[in-house]
Design a protein around this motif. Structure first.
Motif, PDB file in Angstrom:
ATOM      1  N   ALA A  61       5.752 -18.369  33.389  1.00 11.85           N
ATOM      2  CA  ALA A  61       4.483 -18.886  32.857  1.00 11.85           C
ATOM      3  C   ALA A  61       3.373 -18.776  33.887  1.00 11.85           C
ATOM      4  N   ALA A  62       3.678 -19.016  35.153  1.00 15.04           N
ATOM      5  CA  ALA A  62       2.667 -18.986  36.206  1.00 15.04           C
ATOM      6  C   ALA A  62       2.051 -17.599  36.375  1.00 15.04           C
ATOM      7  N   ARG A  63       2.851 -16.569  36.132  1.00 11.98           N
ATOM      8  CA  ARG A  63       2.312 -15.215  36.274  1.00 11.98           C
ATOM      9  C   ARG A  63       1.758 -14.668  34.955  1.00 11.98           C
ATOM     10  N   ARG A  85       3.441 -24.532  20.080  1.00 10.03           N
ATOM     11  CA  ARG A  85       1.998 -24.539  19.840  1.00 10.03           C
ATOM     12  C   ARG A  85       1.268 -25.334  20.922  1.00 10.03           C
ATOM     13  N   ARG A  86       1.881 -26.419  21.352  1.00  7.00           N
ATOM     14  CA  ARG A  86       1.248 -27.272  22.370  1.00  7.00           C
ATOM     15  C   ARG A  86       1.051 -26.525  23.687  1.00  7.00           C
ATOM     16  N   CYS A  87       2.011 -25.664  24.030  1.00  9.51           N
ATOM     17  CA  CYS A  87       1.881 -24.949  25.305  1.00  9.51           C
ATOM     18  C   CYS A  87       1.395 -23.511  25.128  1.00  9.51           C
ATOM     19  N   GLY A  88       1.005 -23.159  23.902  1.00 10.58           N
ATOM     20  CA  GLY A  88       0.395 -21.855  23.668  1.00 10.58           C
ATOM     21  C   GLY A  88       1.348 -20.674  23.708  1.00 10.58           C
ATOM     22  N   MET A  89       2.605 -20.906  23.309  1.00  9.60           N
ATOM     23  CA  MET A  89       3.584 -19.824  23.298  1.00  9.60           C
ATOM     24  C   MET A  89       3.966 -19.453  21.864  1.00  9.60           C
ATOM     25  N   PRO A  90       4.381 -18.210  21.636  1.00  7.64           N
ATOM     26  CA  PRO A  90       4.815 -17.791  20.294  1.00  7.64           C
ATOM     27  C   PRO A  90       6.168 -18.396  19.947  1.00  7.64           C
ATOM     28  N   TYR A  91       6.462 -18.451  18.668  1.00  3.66           N
ATOM     29  CA  TYR A  91       7.730 -19.039  18.244  1.00  3.66           C
ATOM     30  C   TYR A  91       8.195 -18.450  16.920  1.00  3.66           C
ATOM     31  N   VAL A 222       2.511 -26.179  30.411  1.00  6.50           N
ATOM     32  CA  VAL A 222       1.158 -26.750  30.399  1.00  6.50           C
ATOM     33  C   VAL A 222       0.719 -27.097  31.818  1.00  6.50           C
ATOM     34  N   GLU A 223       1.605 -27.712  32.574  1.00  8.95           N
ATOM     35  CA  GLU A 223       1.270 -28.134  33.940  1.00  8.95           C
ATOM     36  C   GLU A 223       0.978 -26.944  34.844  1.00  8.95           C
ATOM     37  N   VAL A 224       1.800 -25.899  34.755  1.00 15.91           N
ATOM     38  CA  VAL A 224       1.625 -24.753  35.638  1.00 15.91           C
ATOM     39  C   VAL A 224       0.344 -23.986  35.304  1.00 15.91           C
ATOM     40  N   ARG A 225      -0.118 -24.160  34.076  1.00 10.05           N
ATOM     41  CA  ARG A 225      -1.363 -23.499  33.669  1.00 10.05           C
ATOM     42  C   ARG A 225      -2.577 -24.419  33.780  1.00 10.05           C
TER      43      ARG A 225
END
Length: 275
Positions: A61-63, A85-91, A222-225
């Protein structure tokens, strides 16, 4: 510091495996004991393995990498969608369509069809079709939203798969293995750890267990972003409150009626396009 705590794991029932008659011998290294016909998962190993898994996902996620959340079993569907959805990733939480990874070009063509239909309802061009055609197109839209809505914005193959229950999602895991896409999974005692790159040994059936692991992953992303982590509770994502979950798709009749209403309002104000 670990991403998960022993107390959290115990409270969520992460240590409860399947019945002893339902197990994969390769999972033996993560089993602590057997009690009353149920395998008990070694939570010390869950902590160790989850730290490795989460470190890897955090780095991904960080990269700027994409983590595809996969979980189609009933008790995982709503949790998975809400947290992704909360962390902006596909599912994908309804059904894994064969070839989602190995025939990604075809899947993208269906996604483009989904976007085309959404535009038709948004710009009211759907009203140019007959009533029957509108209903048929509405049903097609609803079907595509249900199965592909979670990957609508995924324009390339994911960097990693995060899977709930790799035994149930065996086709997804096989496709990822074939393309050498790493797989991280919450896996129970009936799973084969050898097909996974990283494993979180634990109960993949209980809502609280699924919620704990999936929410902590979403928190980490979420935190790493640079965002603030506010996870969805097990109750709200599971069996009680529903306001945090994806909004259900309207019926074709409702979508057509809404488009027609917008068209009527535009005509009344003189904004309608000429026929």
């Amino acid at each position: 510091m670990s991403y998960l705590g022993m107390k959290q794991l115990l409270e969520a029932g992460v240590h409860f495996g399947h019945e002893t008659k339902r197990w994969n011998p390769k999972f033996k290294r993560y089993i602590f004991a057997e009690r009353n016909g149920i395998f008990i998962i070694d939570l010390q190993k869950t902590l160790q393995e989850s730290d490795k898994a989460f470190d890897y996902l955090k780095d991904t996620a960080a990269r700027g990498g994409t983590i595809l959340f996969v979980g189609t079993k009933k008790q995982a569907q709503e949790i998975l969608a809400a947290e992704a959805r909360r962390c902006g990733m596909p599912y994908l939480n309804e059904r894994w369509l064969g070839g989602t990874l190995t025939n990604f070009k075809t899947i993208r063509s269906r996604v483009e069809r989904l976007k085309e239909l959404e535009r038709m309802f948004e710009d009211e061009s759907i009203l140019r079709y007959s009533k029957k055609e509108q209903i048929d197109l509405g049903k097609e839209l609803q079907r595509l939203q249900r199965y592909l809505g979670g990957i609508k914005d995924m324009t390339r193959l994911p960097d990693v798969l995060f899977v709930i229950d790799p035994t149930k999602e065996a086709i997804a895991v096989r496709e990822a293995n074939k393309l050498r896409i790493p797989v991280v999974a919450l896996a129970d005692t009936d799973s084969d750890p050898d097909v996974l790159d990283y494993i979180v040994p634990g109960n993949d059936d209980a809502i609280r267990s699924i919620q704990l692991v999936t929410a902590r992953l979403a928190d980490t992303i979420v935190e790493v972003r640079g965002g603030a982590a506010e996870s969805v509770s097990a109750e709200s994502a599971g069996e009680t409150e529903r306001e945090t979950l994806p909004t259900p798709v309207s019926s074709p009749e409702q979508m057509i009626a809404e488009a027609a209403q917008r068209g009527s309002e535009s005509a009344a104000t003189g904004d309608a396009e000429p026929a």
